[in-house]
Scaffold this motif. Structure first.
Motif, PDB file in Angstrom:
ATOM      1  N   ALA A 162      29.414  37.039 -37.273  1.00 30.61           N
ATOM      2  CA  ALA A 162      29.935  37.714 -36.083  1.00 30.61           C
ATOM      3  C   ALA A 162      30.807  36.769 -35.259  1.00 30.61           C
ATOM      4  CB  ALA A 162      28.783  38.247 -35.235  1.00 30.61           C
ATOM      5  N   GLU A 163      30.355  35.513 -35.126  1.00 32.23           N
ATOM      6  CA  GLU A 163      31.135  34.528 -34.370  1.00 32.23           C
ATOM      7  C   GLU A 163      32.473  34.262 -35.058  1.00 32.23           C
ATOM      8  OE1 GLU A 163      30.779  33.182 -31.533  1.00 32.23           O
ATOM      9  OE2 GLU A 163      28.683  33.453 -30.974  1.00 32.23           O
ATOM     10  N   ALA A 164      32.431  34.160 -36.386  1.00 30.48           N
ATOM     11  CA  ALA A 164      33.666  33.893 -37.133  1.00 30.48           C
ATOM     12  C   ALA A 164      34.646  35.055 -36.995  1.00 30.48           C
ATOM     13  CB  ALA A 164      33.340  33.643 -38.603  1.00 30.48           C
ATOM     14  N   GLU A 165      34.134  36.277 -37.080  1.00 28.40           N
ATOM     15  CA  GLU A 165      35.001  37.453 -36.955  1.00 28.40           C
ATOM     16  C   GLU A 165      35.587  37.547 -35.548  1.00 28.40           C
ATOM     17  OE1 GLU A 165      32.497  40.677 -38.039  1.00 28.40           O
ATOM     18  OE2 GLU A 165      32.623  40.284 -40.208  1.00 28.40           O
ATOM     19  N   ALA A 166      34.765  37.242 -34.540  1.00 32.14           N
ATOM     20  CA  ALA A 166      35.243  37.295 -33.157  1.00 32.14           C
ATOM     21  C   ALA A 166      36.313  36.234 -32.914  1.00 32.14           C
ATOM     22  CB  ALA A 166      34.075  37.098 -32.193  1.00 32.14           C
ATOM     23  N   SER A 167      36.087  35.038 -33.432  1.00 34.16           N
ATOM     24  CA  SER A 167      37.069  33.962 -33.259  1.00 34.16           C
ATOM     25  C   SER A 167      38.386  34.316 -33.931  1.00 34.16           C
ATOM     26  CB  SER A 167      36.518  32.654 -33.838  1.00 34.16           C
ATOM     27  OG  SER A 167      35.387  32.220 -33.109  1.00 34.16           O
ATOM     28  N   ALA A 168      38.302  34.915 -35.119  1.00 37.86           N
ATOM     29  CA  ALA A 168      39.519  35.313 -35.830  1.00 37.86           C
ATOM     30  C   ALA A 168      40.271  36.389 -35.058  1.00 37.86           C
ATOM     31  CB  ALA A 168      39.156  35.813 -37.227  1.00 37.86           C
ATOM     32  N   ALA A 169      39.523  37.340 -34.482  1.00 34.45           N
ATOM     33  CA  ALA A 169      40.155  38.413 -33.711  1.00 34.45           C
ATOM     34  C   ALA A 169      40.842  37.863 -32.466  1.00 34.45           C
ATOM     35  CB  ALA A 169      39.109  39.457 -33.318  1.00 34.45           C
ATOM     36  N   LEU A 170      40.190  36.914 -31.794  1.00 32.47           N
ATOM     37  CA  LEU A 170      40.782  36.331 -30.591  1.00 32.47           C
ATOM     38  C   LEU A 170      42.006  35.493 -30.940  1.00 32.47           C
ATOM     39  CD1 LEU A 170      40.704  35.838 -27.563  1.00 32.47           C
ATOM     40  CD2 LEU A 170      39.084  33.969 -27.957  1.00 32.47           C
ATOM     41  N   LEU A 171      41.945  34.807 -32.065  1.00 29.80           N
ATOM     42  CA  LEU A 171      43.069  33.969 -32.473  1.00 29.80           C
ATOM     43  C   LEU A 171      44.307  34.810 -32.777  1.00 29.80           C
ATOM     44  CD1 LEU A 171      43.879  31.046 -32.989  1.00 29.80           C
ATOM     45  CD2 LEU A 171      43.194  31.343 -35.374  1.00 29.80           C
ATOM     46  N   LYS A 172      44.099  36.022 -33.261  1.00 22.57           N
ATOM     47  CA  LYS A 172      45.240  36.909 -33.525  1.00 22.57           C
ATOM     48  C   LYS A 172      45.947  37.301 -32.232  1.00 22.57           C
ATOM     49  CE  LYS A 172      43.483  39.057 -37.777  1.00 22.57           C
ATOM     50  NZ  LYS A 172      43.026  40.332 -38.400  1.00 22.57           N
ATOM     51  N   VAL A 173      45.162  37.386 -31.162  1.00 25.00           N
ATOM     52  CA  VAL A 173      45.720  37.799 -29.870  1.00 25.00           C
ATOM     53  C   VAL A 173      46.297  36.613 -29.112  1.00 25.00           C
ATOM     54  CG1 VAL A 173      45.174  38.819 -27.626  1.00 25.00           C
ATOM     55  CG2 VAL A 173      44.130  39.732 -29.707  1.00 25.00           C
ATOM     56  N   ASP A 174      45.556  35.528 -29.104  1.00 23.99           N
ATOM     57  CA  ASP A 174      45.937  34.361 -28.306  1.00 23.99           C
ATOM     58  C   ASP A 174      46.075  33.151 -29.213  1.00 23.99           C
ATOM     59  OD1 ASP A 174      46.410  32.966 -25.821  1.00 23.99           O
ATOM     60  OD2 ASP A 174      44.436  32.065 -26.074  1.00 23.99           O
ATOM     61  N   LYS A 175      47.297  32.662 -29.372  1.00 24.95           N
ATOM     62  CA  LYS A 175      47.554  31.505 -30.219  1.00 24.95           C
ATOM     63  C   LYS A 175      48.235  30.420 -29.390  1.00 24.95           C
ATOM     64  CE  LYS A 175      48.058  34.160 -34.501  1.00 24.95           C
ATOM     65  NZ  LYS A 175      48.927  34.466 -35.657  1.00 24.95           N
ATOM     66  N   PRO A 176      47.459  29.684 -28.580  1.00 31.39           N
ATOM     67  CA  PRO A 176      48.053  28.643 -27.744  1.00 31.39           C
ATOM     68  C   PRO A 176      48.737  27.582 -28.584  1.00 31.39           C
ATOM     69  CG  PRO A 176      45.657  28.443 -27.818  1.00 31.39           C
ATOM     70  CD  PRO A 176      46.007  29.744 -28.464  1.00 31.39           C
ATOM     71  N   GLY A 177      49.967  27.251 -28.202  1.00 29.08           N
ATOM     72  CA  GLY A 177      50.707  26.227 -28.920  1.00 29.08           C
ATOM     73  C   GLY A 177      51.423  26.732 -30.151  1.00 29.08           C
ATOM     74  N   VAL A 178      51.177  28.007 -30.531  1.00 27.55           N
ATOM     75  CA  VAL A 178      51.803  28.572 -31.722  1.00 27.55           C
ATOM     76  C   VAL A 178      52.865  29.594 -31.346  1.00 27.55           C
ATOM     77  CG1 VAL A 178      51.398  29.881 -33.838  1.00 27.55           C
ATOM     78  CG2 VAL A 178      49.714  28.195 -33.072  1.00 27.55           C
ATOM     79  N   ARG A 179      52.615  30.369 -30.264  1.00 28.40           N
ATOM     80  CA  ARG A 179      53.535  31.416 -29.854  1.00 28.40           C
ATOM     81  C   ARG A 179      54.862  30.816 -29.382  1.00 28.40           C
ATOM     82  NH1 ARG A 179      51.046  32.856 -25.756  1.00 28.40           N
ATOM     83  NH2 ARG A 179      49.617  34.348 -26.684  1.00 28.40           N
ATOM     84  N   PRO A 180      56.002  31.336 -29.845  1.00 31.09           N
ATOM     85  CA  PRO A 180      57.303  30.852 -29.365  1.00 31.09           C
ATOM     86  C   PRO A 180      57.425  31.042 -27.860  1.00 31.09           C
ATOM     87  CG  PRO A 180      57.550  32.248 -31.307  1.00 31.09           C
ATOM     88  CD  PRO A 180      56.131  32.379 -30.862  1.00 31.09           C
ATOM     89  N   GLU A 181      58.202  30.171 -27.220  1.00 35.29           N
ATOM     90  CA  GLU A 181      58.336  30.240 -25.767  1.00 35.29           C
ATOM     91  C   GLU A 181      58.904  31.575 -25.314  1.00 35.29           C
ATOM     92  OE1 GLU A 181      60.522  27.000 -24.230  1.00 35.29           O
ATOM     93  OE2 GLU A 181      59.161  25.455 -24.982  1.00 35.29           O
ATOM     94  N   SER A 182      59.767  32.168 -26.135  1.00 33.94           N
ATOM     95  CA  SER A 182      60.399  33.427 -25.755  1.00 33.94           C
ATOM     96  C   SER A 182      59.487  34.635 -25.944  1.00 33.94           C
ATOM     97  CB  SER A 182      61.677  33.640 -26.578  1.00 33.94           C
ATOM     98  OG  SER A 182      61.370  33.638 -27.968  1.00 33.94           O
ATOM     99  N   ALA A 183      58.390  34.448 -26.684  1.00 26.63           N
ATOM    100  CA  ALA A 183      57.487  35.568 -26.962  1.00 26.63           C
ATOM    101  C   ALA A 183      56.646  35.879 -25.731  1.00 26.63           C
ATOM    102  CB  ALA A 183      56.580  35.239 -28.141  1.00 26.63           C
ATOM    103  N   PRO A 184      56.382  37.156 -25.466  1.00 29.97           N
ATOM    104  CA  PRO A 184      55.563  37.516 -24.301  1.00 29.97           C
ATOM    105  C   PRO A 184      54.107  37.112 -24.508  1.00 29.97           C
ATOM    106  CG  PRO A 184      55.996  39.446 -25.656  1.00 29.97           C
ATOM    107  CD  PRO A 184      56.834  38.330 -26.225  1.00 29.97           C
ATOM    108  N   GLU A 185      53.426  36.842 -23.414  1.00 31.28           N
ATOM    109  CA  GLU A 185      52.008  36.507 -23.498  1.00 31.28           C
ATOM    110  C   GLU A 185      51.199  37.758 -23.840  1.00 31.28           C
ATOM    111  OE1 GLU A 185      50.553  34.565 -20.070  1.00 31.28           O
ATOM    112  OE2 GLU A 185      51.920  32.863 -20.210  1.00 31.28           O
ATOM    113  N   ALA A 186      50.032  37.526 -24.432  1.00 34.67           N
ATOM    114  CA  ALA A 186      49.165  38.652 -24.776  1.00 34.67           C
ATOM    115  C   ALA A 186      48.765  39.396 -23.506  1.00 34.67           C
ATOM    116  CB  ALA A 186      47.929  38.146 -25.505  1.00 34.67           C
ATOM    117  N   ASN A 187      48.724  40.724 -23.587  1.00 34.39           N
ATOM    118  CA  ASN A 187      48.358  41.486 -22.399  1.00 34.39           C
ATOM    119  C   ASN A 187      46.847  41.636 -22.290  1.00 34.39           C
ATOM    120  OD1 ASN A 187      47.535  43.676 -24.059  1.00 34.39           O
ATOM    121  ND2 ASN A 187      49.631  44.445 -24.118  1.00 34.39           N
ATOM    122  N   ALA A 188      46.414  42.095 -21.135  1.00 38.67           N
ATOM    123  CA  ALA A 188      44.986  42.185 -20.854  1.00 38.67           C
ATOM    124  C   ALA A 188      44.275  43.137 -21.805  1.00 38.67           C
ATOM    125  CB  ALA A 188      44.786  42.629 -19.410  1.00 38.67           C
TER     126      ALA A 188
END
Length: 255
Positions: A49-75
């Motif tokens: 469950a922890e692994a699945e949750a971490s993977a799901a969060l990583l898909k939404v929030d990728k600090p240091g990976v998202r291009p500067e021009s890309a919008p931040e993840a919404n709430a």
């Protein structure tokens, strides 16, 4: 009777007892085996469950990976992770990130609700002080001065040793200024700029203190500046000392 004879007698008695209570012993062994197996299954499921949750969060929030021009993840994206993975570390972080995202979207009432939900459901989480600061910042941003004062003071009383204390004190001092209570504001700024209590917010506190004293020079007569202020201000450009009226700062969210 020798000790060897005594030990032999005890062994014979135990074997006889075991023979009589064989069914009970087998039942106990079975219960223990089931308990061990259940514990192993629970831990395995927990890890999955922890692994699945971490993977799901990583898909939404990728600090240091998202291009500067890309919008931040919404709430909403964070809330979906929190709802789908309750009780996991990643799910808890997702809820706090959702509240932070709502705050940054200027949806202060909704953000406050999510910060409060985090405190209600995960009050023992190490990030609880950040959530409490978030509640105070939301009241502040909503211009609910009295409620914000109470909330900032709650942060100071409940989480005295937390890293968010200095930020809460800054918010408190600014509200004292807004309520035309400069003496109380100065007291807080003095606490933040003491030489034995440095923090990442000491520089801002020193600037605000100088701005306050420029508006209320009468307070300077009985409030000599702490030694640390001179060294802090000497490294600042004069332009930074202009009076400002900053909005409530966003609480520092989990990284």
């Amino acid at each position: 009777m020798s000790s060897q004879t005594t030990e032999s007698t005890r062994m014979i008695e135990f074997v006889a007892w075991a023979a009589v209570n064989k069914k009970k012993l087998l039942a106990c062994a079975a219960i223990i085996a089931v308990g061990i197996a259940a514990g192993a299954i629970y831990q395995s499921n927990r890890n999955r469950a922890e692994a699945e949750a971490s993977a799901a969060l990583l898909k939404v929030d990728k600090p240091g990976v998202r291009p500067e021009s890309a919008p931040e993840a919404n709430a909403q994206a964070f809330l979906q992770v929190a709802t789908a993975h309750p009780g996991t570390s990643a799910g808890e972080r997702a809820l706090l990130l959702a509240a932070d995202a709502l705050f940054r979207e200027s949806k202060y009432a909704e953000a406050k609700t999510q910060f409060e939900n985090f405190l209600r459901d995960y009050g023992e989480n190490p990030l609880a002080p950040t959530a409490a600061l978030g509640v105070a910042a939301c009241w502040d941003a909503l211009d609910k001065t009295n409620e914000a004062l109470v909330a900032y003071q709650d942060v100071l009383s409940r989480f005295a040793g937390s890293a968010v204390v200095a930020q809460a004190k800054l918010g408190l001092a600014r509200l004292y200024e807004a309520k035309n209570d400069p003496a109380q504001a100065l007291k807080v700024y003095n606490e933040l700029t003491r030489p034995n209590a440095p923090s990442a917010w000491s520089t801002e506190a020193a600037m605000r203190r100088e701005q306050l004293l420029s508006k209320h020079p009468e307070l300077a007569r009985t409030n000599a500046p702490p030694a640390v202020i001179s060294s802090v201000l000497s490294n600042l450009p004069a332009a930074n000392l202009k009076a400002t009226n900053p909005a409530a700062a966003a609480p520092t969210g989990p990284k």
